[in-house]
Design an enzyme around this catalytic site. Structure first.
Site, PDB file in Angstrom:
ATOM      1  N   GLY A   8       0.827  -1.207   0.000  1.00  0.00           N
ATOM      2  CA  GLY A   8       0.000   0.000   0.000  1.00  0.00           C
ATOM      3  C   GLY A   8       0.859   1.254   0.000  1.00  0.00           C
ATOM      4  N   GLY A  46      10.996   6.965  -7.513  1.00  0.00           N
ATOM      5  CA  GLY A  46      12.089   6.067  -7.897  1.00  0.00           C
ATOM      6  C   GLY A  46      11.992   4.698  -7.243  1.00  0.00           C
ATOM      7  N   ASN A  77       1.747  -2.186   5.523  1.00  0.00           N
ATOM      8  CA  ASN A  77       0.972  -0.948   5.683  1.00  0.00           C
ATOM      9  C   ASN A  77      -0.432  -1.064   5.092  1.00  0.00           C
ATOM     10  OD1 ASN A  77       0.689   2.193   5.738  1.00  0.00           O
ATOM     11  ND2 ASN A  77       0.389   1.625   3.594  1.00  0.00           N
ATOM     12  N   SER A 129      -3.278   0.398  14.909  1.00  0.00           N
ATOM     13  CA  SER A 129      -4.088   1.618  15.028  1.00  0.00           C
ATOM     14  C   SER A 129      -4.426   1.859  16.484  1.00  0.00           C
ATOM     15  CB  SER A 129      -5.388   1.469  14.239  1.00  0.00           C
ATOM     16  OG  SER A 129      -6.253   2.559  14.522  1.00  0.00           O
ATOM     17  N   TYR A 140     -13.019  -3.114  12.762  1.00  0.00           N
ATOM     18  CA  TYR A 140     -11.716  -2.513  12.415  1.00  0.00           C
ATOM     19  C   TYR A 140     -10.766  -2.591  13.618  1.00  0.00           C
ATOM     20  CZ  TYR A 140      -8.197   0.987  11.217  1.00  0.00           C
ATOM     21  OH  TYR A 140      -7.002   1.641  10.983  1.00  0.00           O
ATOM     22  N   ALA A 142     -10.991  -4.539  16.196  1.00  0.00           N
ATOM     23  CA  ALA A 142     -10.711  -5.942  16.517  1.00  0.00           C
ATOM     24  C   ALA A 142      -9.655  -6.514  15.579  1.00  0.00           C
ATOM     25  CB  ALA A 142     -12.006  -6.752  16.431  1.00  0.00           C
ATOM     26  N   LYS A 144      -7.237  -4.858  14.077  1.00  0.00           N
ATOM     27  CA  LYS A 144      -5.932  -4.290  14.410  1.00  0.00           C
ATOM     28  C   LYS A 144      -5.403  -4.875  15.728  1.00  0.00           C
ATOM     29  CE  LYS A 144      -5.192  -1.309  10.998  1.00  0.00           C
ATOM     30  NZ  LYS A 144      -4.169  -1.592   9.953  1.00  0.00           N
TER      31      LYS A 144
HETATM   32  N1  LIG Z   1      -4.835   7.614   8.559  1.00  0.00           N
HETATM   33  C1  LIG Z   1      -5.069   7.302   9.819  1.00  0.00           C
HETATM   34  O1  LIG Z   1      -5.566   8.151  10.597  1.00  0.00           O
HETATM   35  C2  LIG Z   1      -4.702   5.929  10.356  1.00  0.00           C
HETATM   36  C3  LIG Z   1      -4.810   5.736  11.736  1.00  0.00           C
HETATM   37  C4  LIG Z   1      -4.484   4.498  12.268  1.00  0.00           C
HETATM   38  C5  LIG Z   1      -4.051   3.481  11.449  1.00  0.00           C
HETATM   39  N2  LIG Z   1      -3.959   3.674  10.101  1.00  0.00           N
HETATM   40  C6  LIG Z   1      -3.486   2.533   9.288  1.00  0.00           C
HETATM   41  O2  LIG Z   1      -2.363   2.931   8.523  1.00  0.00           O
HETATM   42  C7  LIG Z   1      -2.315   2.160   7.313  1.00  0.00           C
HETATM   43  C8  LIG Z   1      -2.192   3.110   6.118  1.00  0.00           C
HETATM   44  O3  LIG Z   1      -3.374   3.890   6.101  1.00  0.00           O
HETATM   45  P1  LIG Z   1      -3.496   5.322   5.433  1.00  0.00           P
HETATM   46  O4  LIG Z   1      -4.125   6.193   6.419  1.00  0.00           O
HETATM   47  O5  LIG Z   1      -2.241   5.729   4.789  1.00  0.00           O
HETATM   48  O6  LIG Z   1      -4.640   4.972   4.359  1.00  0.00           O
HETATM   49  P2  LIG Z   1      -4.798   5.243   2.822  1.00  0.00           P
HETATM   50  O7  LIG Z   1      -4.355   6.623   2.484  1.00  0.00           O
HETATM   51  O8  LIG Z   1      -6.204   4.824   2.510  1.00  0.00           O
HETATM   52  O9  LIG Z   1      -3.790   4.216   2.135  1.00  0.00           O
HETATM   53  C9  LIG Z   1      -3.992   2.829   2.183  1.00  0.00           C
HETATM   54  C10 LIG Z   1      -3.057   2.185   1.179  1.00  0.00           C
HETATM   55  O10 LIG Z   1      -3.187   0.767   1.275  1.00  0.00           O
HETATM   56  C11 LIG Z   1      -3.459   0.220  -0.001  1.00  0.00           C
HETATM   57  N3  LIG Z   1      -4.272  -0.978   0.203  1.00  0.00           N
HETATM   58  C12 LIG Z   1      -5.442  -1.083   0.860  1.00  0.00           C
HETATM   59  N4  LIG Z   1      -5.880  -2.352   0.830  1.00  0.00           N
HETATM   60  C13 LIG Z   1      -4.957  -3.071   0.130  1.00  0.00           C
HETATM   61  C14 LIG Z   1      -4.823  -4.433  -0.257  1.00  0.00           C
HETATM   62  N5  LIG Z   1      -5.774  -5.338   0.042  1.00  0.00           N
HETATM   63  N6  LIG Z   1      -3.734  -4.803  -0.930  1.00  0.00           N
HETATM   64  C15 LIG Z   1      -2.769  -3.908  -1.256  1.00  0.00           C
HETATM   65  N7  LIG Z   1      -2.844  -2.611  -0.936  1.00  0.00           N
HETATM   66  C16 LIG Z   1      -3.930  -2.197  -0.262  1.00  0.00           C
HETATM   67  C17 LIG Z   1      -4.147   1.341  -0.780  1.00  0.00           C
HETATM   68  O11 LIG Z   1      -3.958   1.244  -2.171  1.00  0.00           O
HETATM   69  P3  LIG Z   1      -5.030   0.533  -3.151  1.00  0.00           P
HETATM   70  O12 LIG Z   1      -6.381   1.024  -2.728  1.00  0.00           O
HETATM   71  O13 LIG Z   1      -4.620   0.994  -4.516  1.00  0.00           O
HETATM   72  O14 LIG Z   1      -4.844  -0.937  -2.963  1.00  0.00           O
HETATM   73  C18 LIG Z   1      -3.379   2.549  -0.255  1.00  0.00           C
HETATM   74  O15 LIG Z   1      -2.176   2.697  -0.963  1.00  0.00           O
HETATM   75  C19 LIG Z   1      -3.569   1.290   7.307  1.00  0.00           C
HETATM   76  O16 LIG Z   1      -3.233   0.001   7.734  1.00  0.00           O
HETATM   77  C20 LIG Z   1      -4.482   1.993   8.301  1.00  0.00           C
HETATM   78  O17 LIG Z   1      -5.400   1.093   8.892  1.00  0.00           O
HETATM   79  C21 LIG Z   1      -4.270   4.878   9.539  1.00  0.00           C
END
Ligand SMILES: NC(=O)c1ccc[n+]([C@@H]2O[C@H](COP(=O)([O-])OP(=O)(O)OC[C@H]3O[C@@H](n4cnc5c(N)ncnc54)[C@H](OP(=O)(O)O)[C@@H]3O)[C@@H](O)[C@H]2O)c1
Length: 236
Positions: A8, A46, A77, A129, A140, A142, A144
């Site tokens: 991701g 890159g 991620n 998370s 969600y 659960a 994590k």
């Molecule tokens: N942002 C927050 O506030 C927050 C808080 C706590 C935890 N997190 C965690 O941090 C991580 C990154 O989140 P983010 O906030 O950066 O979210 P995001 O901007 O939605 O990015 C998620 C990335 O994961 C990829 N992805 C999702 N499901 C996938 C799959 N099955 N296979 C391959 N790639 C996949 C998406 O690309 P595609 O859709 O193209 O596959 C995207 O590049 C996640 O695990 C999320 O639960 C985020």
């Protein structure tokens, strides 16, 4: 030069993480499901793009075949709240929603880590998370929480080879697609107010922590979950 795999890696936290390793001159492979977005992001930083849905065993096997014999760091991620806007409806829908989150956040990491384990040399970092540490986020949170427990199994399995496994658990982090544009200003203000530092988390905050956990300075840290949330949730 190390080889780093960030699942991701085209947007949000994954992208910032991939860019952090690229700044060191590391070879970085980023994955994701949306090919156009992935290829563009990879070209900009890159990195090498590999289209892969981390919840699909066949696609993960294909990813592993395309990777070099040695991978130093894996960052699991890929994930997010898969039922953010899906009502539970009846029990069938409820089950589908729960499975979607377990697949997105737990199974994705299990498949990728297991597929890559023989090639790893240094560290695995999983994205947890704040939602996995307290009630209120249903399937969600659960999923994590389960990821956090399983990461300790990985630490035990890979530890004898000198490989660490840790979870970085962000709180609200801006500059991501996580909320799919549906985060209201009111909710955003609430999330900001809940921090002790009175600042919003940025993707670079998470990327720097992930990077640290893969450096020699962090060699004795394994089987741990590190919260990065400005104190919105404290461990004491
Ligand atoms: N942002 C927050 O506030 C927050 C808080 C706590 C935890 N997190 C965690 O941090 C991580 C990154 O989140 P983010 O906030 O950066 O979210 P995001 O901007 O939605 O990015 C998620 C990335 O994961 C990829 N992805 C999702 N499901 C996938 C799959 N099955 N296979 C391959 N790639 C996949 C998406 O690309 P595609 O859709 O193209 O596959 C995207 O590049 C996640 O695990 C999320 O639960 C985020």
């Amino acid at each position: 030069m190390r080889t780093i795999v960030v699942t991701g890696g085209a947007v949000g936290i994954g992208r910032a993480t991939a860019e952090r390793f690229r700044a060191d001159g590391d070879a970085v492979v980023i994955t994701g499901r949306r090919e156009e977005l992935l290829v563009k992001a990879a070209a900009e930083m890159g990195a090498t793009p590999v289209v892969c849905d981390a919840t699909d065993p066949e696609q993960v096997e294909r990813l592993v075949r395309e990777l070099p014999e040695r991978v130093d760091v894996l960052v699991n991620n890929a994930g997010g709240n898969a039922d953010l806007d899906r009502p539970d409806g009846d029990l069938r829908q409820l089950k589908a929603n729960w499975i979607a989150n377990l697949e997105a956040n737990l199974i994705s990491a299990v498949l990728t880590t297991t597929g890559l384990a023989p090639r790893l040399t240094t560290a695995v970092v999983h994205l947890g998370s704040i939602a996995g540490a307290r009630s209120g986020s249903g399937s969600y949170g659960a999923s994590k929480a389960a990821l956090g427990l399983w990461s300790a199994d990985v630490a035990a399995e890979l530890g004898p080879r000198g490989i660490t496994s840790n979870v970085v658990a962000p709180g609200f982090t801006a500059e991501t697609e996580f909320f799919r544009g549906k985060l209201s200003d009111e909710r955003r203000q609430m999330l900001l107010a809940a921090t002790l530092t009175k600042r919003e988390g940025q993707v670079g905050d998470i990327a720097d922590t992930i990077h640290f956990l893969t450096t020699p300075a962090a060699r004795h840290i394994t089987g741990q979950l590190l919260h990065v949330n400005g104190g919105a949730h404290t461990t004491r």
